[in-house]
Design a protein around this motif. Structure first.
Motif: not given
Length: 441
Positions: A254-276
């Motif tokens: 299926c041309h379907y993907l589930d991408l849990p991005v969680q947020h878009a603020s770089d600072e919040i992403l950093r505090r979350m420990g995300r890699r993007t």
């Protein structure tokens, strides 16, 4: 002996439940649906967020009373709550006879036997082990779709997440075991395989030295009877060209993907420990849409993370408005003990979290309505889920709709359809479709 099995939590937990049900059926247990009729009750628990923990505890307490009111002889608790609060459960709820950790579920038959003999206890195994189980398991989802858990655990250690402490490090299930499971599911009539893990996109790296999800998908596409293959829980930073290419080449995927991005603020992403970063997320999403124009992208977001400012919330709103995800869910941040985020300063009040969640979902609703209008008059393939009672209509799903998390559509037809059938339909309204042509095998 009669057994009632209650499975709580996510689809990954459901796979563990089905494995246990298969072992119990082989051992001669008779499955029942009523608490009053059960000699044994097994509860496979969840504790990922506060609400899940509360549901698990309440379910245990509700079932415990059948020690007095019913014929219940043994109450067994398994899963994430059992792994996290092993001794506490036995001490605080004396009606519980045995507790099994997340890697010990293959011992369910032994645990029940010992509990019935008055020798119940906590059973745990190495948190980084993979239980050895029979590839055959019953399908509890209705028969025409099933989940295939391709890996266990996680190495990401996001600051808000307790999963690595409950499920261990990331470890892939060997490819030959997955193929054996998938072939057995196909023999049972499964038409759609849904690949799940804490993170699917890293599949195989620990076993084969490189990410091998594309190779697994290629093999699964060769199984007769499987019509759709869907991939959930894809971490954006791990999506690579081989995965995109196999999705383009193989018609069953299926041309379907589930991408849990969680947020878009770089600072919040950093505090979350995300890699993007936000820019990287935009680039990944843009690449997917350019390479696979009809791809359906689903994501999840966390709002109200510690320290999230109003400006950062508005940045997330702008990101959602720009990206126009096809499917989107928003969770309010839930502080979990033993996680770094729970100890962070500037925790957000619940009412503000909920206000921000509502704003995001209102925006997504507008995006979804616009997308639905753009589908009017188009033809799509649908898997039939069941019939609407007393009407000449059926419910179904398109490739854009994962069961349990996305929506259902209604198909108007005088023809008799069966669950698991595939049909070509034309979109006539926001959720209304008319059957056209013949059924597709």
């Amino acid at each position: 002996m009669n057994l009632l099995f209650i499975s709580l939590g996510c689809d990954k937990n459901l796979v563990d439940s089905e494995v246990m049900l298969g072992l119990l059926a082989k051992a001669g247990y008779q499955m029942v649906d009523l608490e009053e009729e059960a000699d044994v009750i097994v509860i496979n628990t969840c504790c990922f967020i506060h609400d899940a923990k509360e549901e698990s505890i309440q379910t245990i307490l509700d079932m415990a009373r059948y020690k007095e009111e019913g014929r219940l002889k043994a109450l067994i608790v398994t899963g994430c709550l059992a792994q996290r609060y092993q001794q506490e459960i036995l001490e605080e709820i004396p009606e519980v006879d045995a507790v099994l950790g997340t890697t010990a579920y293959a011992e369910i038959v032994t645990a029940i036997s010992e509990a019935l003999e008055g020798r119940g206890a906590v059973t745990t195994k190495d948190l980084n082990a993979l239980p050895e189980t029979d590839p055959h398991r019953p399908v509890t989802t209705g028969g025409h779709y099933a989940y295939l858990k391709i890996a266990e655990g996680c190495d990401k250690h996001c600051t808000y997440c307790i999963i690595p402490k409950l499920r261990g490090n990331f470890r892939s299930v060997p490819l030959e075991q997955l193929l054996a499971q998938a072939e057995d599911l196909a023999r049972q009539g499964v038409r759609e395989l849904i690949l799940v893990a804490q993170e699917t996109t890293l599949y195989g790296k620990d076993l084969y030295g490189e990410k091998s999800l594309h190779l697994l998908l290629k093999k699964l596409c060769g199984i007769d009877g499987i019509r759709w293959i869907r991939v959930l829980y894809c971490y954006p930073e791990e999506i690579d060209d081989p995965l995109i290419q196999v999705m383009k080449e193989e018609k069953k995927i299926c041309h379907y993907l589930d991408l849990p991005v969680q947020h878009a603020s770089d600072e919040i992403l950093r505090r979350m420990g995300r890699r993007t970063s936000k820019q990287q997320l935009k680039e990944i999403i843009g690449k997917l849409r350019s390479q696979i124009p009809d791809i359906c992208l689903r994501t999840t977001l966390i709002t109200g993370f510690p320290g999230e400012t109003q400006e950062q919330h508005e940045e997330l709103l702008e990101f959602v408005d720009e990206m126009e995800f096809d499917r989107l869910g928003v969770f309010t941040y839930s502080p979990e003990e033993d996680t770094p985020a729970a100890e962070m300063p500037d925790q957000i009040p619940e009412e503000i979290k909920e206000e921000r969640q509502a704003e995001l979902m209102e925006l997504q609703q507008d995006i979804a309505f616009d997308a639905a209008e753009n589908m009017l008059g188009k033809e799509v393939l649908v898997m039939i889920e069941g019939k609407v009672a007393d009407e000449n209509a059926y419910v179904g799903r398109t490739y854009k709709d994962a069961p349990g998390v996305d929506g259902l559509i209604f198909i108007n037809t005088e023809e008799e359809l069966m669950s698991g059938d595939f049909a070509k339909v034309r979109v006539t309204g926001a959720l209304e479709y008319d059957l056209i042509g013949e059924l597709i095998s």
